[in-house]
Scaffold this motif. Structure first.
Motif, mmCIF file in Angstrom:
data_model
loop_
_atom_site.group_PDB
_atom_site.id
_atom_site.type_symbol
_atom_site.label_atom_id
_atom_site.label_comp_id
_atom_site.label_asym_id
_atom_site.label_seq_id
_atom_site.Cartn_x
_atom_site.Cartn_y
_atom_site.Cartn_z
ATOM 1 N N ASP A 85 10.400 -33.345 -32.437
ATOM 2 C CA ASP A 85 9.343 -32.393 -32.825
ATOM 3 C C ASP A 85 8.641 -31.769 -31.631
ATOM 4 O O ASP A 85 8.314 -30.575 -31.643
ATOM 5 C CB ASP A 85 8.318 -33.115 -33.716
ATOM 6 N N ASP A 86 8.388 -32.526 -30.589
ATOM 7 C CA ASP A 86 7.698 -32.023 -29.401
ATOM 8 C C ASP A 86 8.654 -31.140 -28.611
ATOM 9 O O ASP A 86 9.653 -31.631 -28.069
ATOM 10 C CB ASP A 86 7.225 -33.204 -28.552
ATOM 11 N N PRO A 87 8.384 -29.818 -28.494
ATOM 12 C CA PRO A 87 9.306 -28.919 -27.784
ATOM 13 C C PRO A 87 9.509 -29.323 -26.326
ATOM 14 O O PRO A 87 10.626 -29.236 -25.805
ATOM 15 C CB PRO A 87 8.622 -27.549 -27.895
ATOM 16 N N ARG A 88 8.444 -29.776 -25.666
ATOM 17 C CA ARG A 88 8.562 -30.170 -24.261
ATOM 18 C C ARG A 88 9.461 -31.399 -24.122
ATOM 19 O O ARG A 88 10.334 -31.449 -23.252
ATOM 20 C CB ARG A 88 7.178 -30.453 -23.699
ATOM 21 N N GLU A 105 13.173 -30.441 -24.837
ATOM 22 C CA GLU A 105 13.837 -29.800 -23.705
ATOM 23 C C GLU A 105 14.149 -30.805 -22.598
ATOM 24 O O GLU A 105 15.223 -30.768 -21.994
ATOM 25 C CB GLU A 105 12.958 -28.671 -23.160
ATOM 26 N N LEU A 106 13.213 -31.714 -22.337
ATOM 27 C CA LEU A 106 13.452 -32.730 -21.315
ATOM 28 C C LEU A 106 14.599 -33.644 -21.734
ATOM 29 O O LEU A 106 15.436 -34.025 -20.906
ATOM 30 C CB LEU A 106 12.183 -33.547 -21.066
ATOM 31 N N ALA A 107 14.652 -33.995 -23.010
ATOM 32 C CA ALA A 107 15.739 -34.836 -23.499
ATOM 33 C C ALA A 107 17.081 -34.141 -23.339
ATOM 34 O O ALA A 107 18.087 -34.779 -22.989
ATOM 35 C CB ALA A 107 15.497 -35.193 -24.966
ATOM 36 N N PHE A 138 5.916 -39.872 -19.071
ATOM 37 C CA PHE A 138 6.564 -38.948 -19.997
ATOM 38 C C PHE A 138 8.084 -39.156 -19.984
ATOM 39 O O PHE A 138 8.745 -39.059 -21.021
ATOM 40 C CB PHE A 138 6.220 -37.511 -19.639
ATOM 41 N N VAL A 139 8.628 -39.438 -18.816
ATOM 42 C CA VAL A 139 10.056 -39.713 -18.715
ATOM 43 C C VAL A 139 10.416 -40.961 -19.519
ATOM 44 O O VAL A 139 11.415 -40.986 -20.257
ATOM 45 C CB VAL A 139 10.467 -39.884 -17.240
ATOM 46 N N GLU A 140 9.599 -42.008 -19.398
ATOM 47 C CA GLU A 140 9.881 -43.246 -20.134
ATOM 48 C C GLU A 140 9.748 -43.028 -21.634
ATOM 49 O O GLU A 140 10.539 -43.565 -22.421
ATOM 50 C CB GLU A 140 8.944 -44.348 -19.671
ATOM 51 N N GLN A 141 8.759 -42.250 -22.055
ATOM 52 C CA GLN A 141 8.614 -41.950 -23.479
ATOM 53 C C GLN A 141 9.834 -41.182 -24.000
ATOM 54 O O GLN A 141 10.302 -41.424 -25.119
ATOM 55 C CB GLN A 141 7.338 -41.142 -23.711
ATOM 56 N N THR A 142 10.355 -40.262 -23.175
ATOM 57 C CA THR A 142 11.533 -39.501 -23.583
ATOM 58 C C THR A 142 12.767 -40.392 -23.666
ATOM 59 O O THR A 142 13.591 -40.260 -24.576
ATOM 60 C CB THR A 142 11.783 -38.340 -22.605
ATOM 61 N N ILE A 143 12.895 -41.318 -22.712
ATOM 62 C CA ILE A 143 14.012 -42.272 -22.759
ATOM 63 C C ILE A 143 13.939 -43.109 -24.030
ATOM 64 O O ILE A 143 14.948 -43.342 -24.702
ATOM 65 C CB ILE A 143 14.005 -43.168 -21.503
ATOM 66 N N ASP A 144 12.736 -43.562 -24.375
ATOM 67 C CA ASP A 144 12.577 -44.353 -25.596
ATOM 68 C C ASP A 144 12.983 -43.542 -26.823
ATOM 69 O O ASP A 144 13.581 -44.079 -27.764
ATOM 70 C CB ASP A 144 11.126 -44.825 -25.732
ATOM 71 N N ARG A 145 12.668 -42.251 -26.800
ATOM 72 C CA ARG A 145 13.044 -41.400 -27.933
ATOM 73 C C ARG A 145 14.555 -41.216 -28.002
ATOM 74 O O ARG A 145 15.150 -41.214 -29.098
ATOM 75 C CB ARG A 145 12.357 -40.028 -27.809
ATOM 76 N N ILE A 146 15.201 -41.082 -26.855
ATOM 77 C CA ILE A 146 16.658 -40.953 -26.830
ATOM 78 C C ILE A 146 17.308 -42.237 -27.309
ATOM 79 O O ILE A 146 18.317 -42.217 -28.027
ATOM 80 C CB ILE A 146 17.130 -40.589 -25.405
ATOM 81 N N LYS A 147 16.731 -43.371 -26.938
ATOM 82 C CA LYS A 147 17.288 -44.657 -27.345
ATOM 83 C C LYS A 147 17.251 -44.840 -28.860
ATOM 84 O O LYS A 147 18.034 -45.627 -29.419
ATOM 85 C CB LYS A 147 16.507 -45.802 -26.681
ATOM 86 N N ARG A 148 16.342 -44.140 -29.520
ATOM 87 C CA ARG A 148 16.247 -44.265 -30.981
ATOM 88 C C ARG A 148 17.231 -43.353 -31.715
ATOM 89 O O ARG A 148 17.312 -43.389 -32.942
ATOM 90 C CB ARG A 148 14.822 -43.959 -31.450
#
Length: 487
Positions: free
Chosen positions: A219-222, A225-227, A256-266
């Motif tokens: 949902d978060d556009p930023r 894009e980072l993902a 923010f990088v760690e939060q994005t990694i956690d989102r990718i892991k899900r």
């Protein structure tokens, strides 16, 4: 007792041959086929055991479901007087040709569906929705030309169980009929169309592409894009969880990088598994524990006890008319008696073991996990009067429903850990103490595993830090630093 004759041919250097016969005796412990089957039935789960009994009822004419009135089952059968009360009537019926024909039909055909019936048990079973069916259903409601639809359908049929397209597009060209004769570029367009379907990530050709297709669902556009950048350019670093390196290369904060990694892991790297046809086993408690005025009452769950009984009418008829030609029916009758005995023994053993467990662990039921006592298989085996291996098999895949929840019977067994005061305590109780410590900690200053180990030692429980880590992971709790970041 098996006597083994070992024949040894000893050829000495002088070329003189001699024969040595050594006779030795050794004892082999082996289980008979019936005992092996009984052991197997004992350790089966309630669902598997119920399926086994249902299969036996279908194949064995001497077994029937409880509730069927066998006394009236003879009504309408030719040349058979089931109510014959005199010996003469029984003898006349015994030699009746019609009766012999009916007996053969009854015993051999009782397990099959009645002729002329258009309904079978399979008509009432739910057909599972496969990944291909799910995707075809979405394609069929799209306004696609027949040529494009054929290309999309060919791609769908080429997907594997994981939902990936392992076939090269050039190979798919040869699969399609010449009337469509697509170009590889056209197939690539059809592939993108299939990849837009649900579930996200389907029809990918690699793990990276599968994850990339799911980035649009963030949902978060930023973050989305980072993902995308992380998956397409730095997937190896994401797998290694290199937060510092990714932060420097992408110009983002480590948080923010760690939060994005956690989102990718899900994300789901195998979208096809959502529509797998594999069987799902549901937990059905074998015993139910309730509190009454007299204490804790342990009863078998009626839902797991098959409603099967021996068909006495068929048994009596067969005993009067059996001959040497009825070997298969004799085996059926023996198997029916054996099944009934082992079914009674199975549930009697389960109930006895469960009752012994409740007597030993009643404080757990009253006060919770902290009151769990250490307990080994031998304690229950001695109380019930069976071997330890029997208790092990009984507690395998068997569940107990209690006011505190549903637990596998193995949950109540654990080795003893000695406290500083010399008292025995259970690892389950220690895990509960750790859980309470973490629940009561300050969100901004969480406890490390070392802190927890020191606090436990101050309470008289000497537990190594690595053991604390293992118990914390079993509880599904993150490490202290990550709990702090999440807070």
């Amino acid at each position: 007792m098996v006597v083994a004759f070992h024949v040894l041919f000893d050829i000495p250097r002088n070329a003189m041959s001699s024969l040595q016969i050594n006779v030795g005796a050794r004892q082999n412990h082996s289980l008979s086929p019936h005992l092996q089957r009984a052991v197997h039935m004992l350790q089966m789960s309630s669902l598997d055991f119920a399926a086994l009994v249902r299969g036996k009822m279908e194949d064995n004419p001497f077994l029937e479901e409880e509730g069927i009135d066998t006394e009236t089952a003879h009504e309408g059968l030719p040349s058979v007087d089931m109510a014959a009360s005199t010996q003469d009537q029984a003898m006349d019926a015994e030699h009746s040709p019609d009766r012999e024909i009916w007996l053969a039909d009854a015993f051999q055909g009782s397990a099959h569906r009645a002729e002329g019936s258009d309904i079978s048990a399979m008509d009432f079973t739910e057909s599972p929705t496969t990944l291909a069916m799910h995707l075809h259903g979405q394609l069929n409601v799209m306004p696609l030309p027949a040529r494009d639809l054929a290309m999309c359908q060919a791609i769908v049929e080429s997907l594997d169980e994981d939902g990936y397209l392992r076939t090269d597009l050039h190979e798919l060209v040869a699969i399609l009929p010449e009337s469509h004769a697509p170009h590889v570029d056209e197939l690539a367009f059809a592939l993108r169309l299939v990849q837009s379907l649900d579930p996200a990530g389907v029809a990918a050709r690699s793990v990276g592409e599968c994850l990339l297709l799911q980035c649009s669902g963030i949902d978060d556009p930023r973050m989305s894009e980072l993902a995308r950048r992380m998956v397409s350019e730095h997937l190896a670093a994401v797998a290694k969880r290199d937060v510092t390196g990714l932060s420097k290369r992408l110009g983002e904060t480590p948080l923010f990088v760690e939060q994005t990694i956690d989102r990718i892991k899900r994300m789901n790297p195998r979208p096809g598994w959502s529509y797998s046809s594999s069987r799902v086993d549901y937990i059905v408690p074998d015993v139910i524990v309730r509190r009454d005025r007299k204490g804790w009452d342990v009863q078998l769950n009626p839902a797991v006890v098959p409603h099967v009984r021996l068909n006495k009418v068929y048994e009596k008829l067969f005993q009067r008319h059996k001959t040497k030609d009825h070997a298969q029916l004799i085996d059926h009758l023996q198997d029916a008696h054996w099944t009934m005995r082992n079914m009674e023994q199975r549930f009697a053993t389960i109930l006895g073991v469960a009752q012994a467990i409740v007597r030993k662990q009643q404080y757990f039921l009253e006060y919770g996990a902290m009151a769990m006592k250490p307990m080994i298989l031998r304690e229950i085996a001695d109380e019930v009067g069976v071997h330890e291996s029997t208790v092990s098999r009984v507690t395998n895949n068997k569940y107990m429903a209690t006011p505190l929840g549903v637990f596998e019977l193995k949950h109540f067994f654990s080795r003893s850990m000695t406290s500083a005061s010399g008292e025995a305590c259970s690892p389950t109780a220690i895990r509960e103490v750790i859980n309470d410590m973490i629940a009561a900690e300050s969100p901004t200053s969480p406890l490390s595993d070392g802190d927890i180990a020191r606090q436990l030692e101050s309470q008289g429980l000497k537990v190594a830090r690595r053991t604390v880590t293992k118990y914390r992971q079993l509880l599904g709790l993150e490490a202290g630093e990550k709990r702090k970041r999440l807070a």
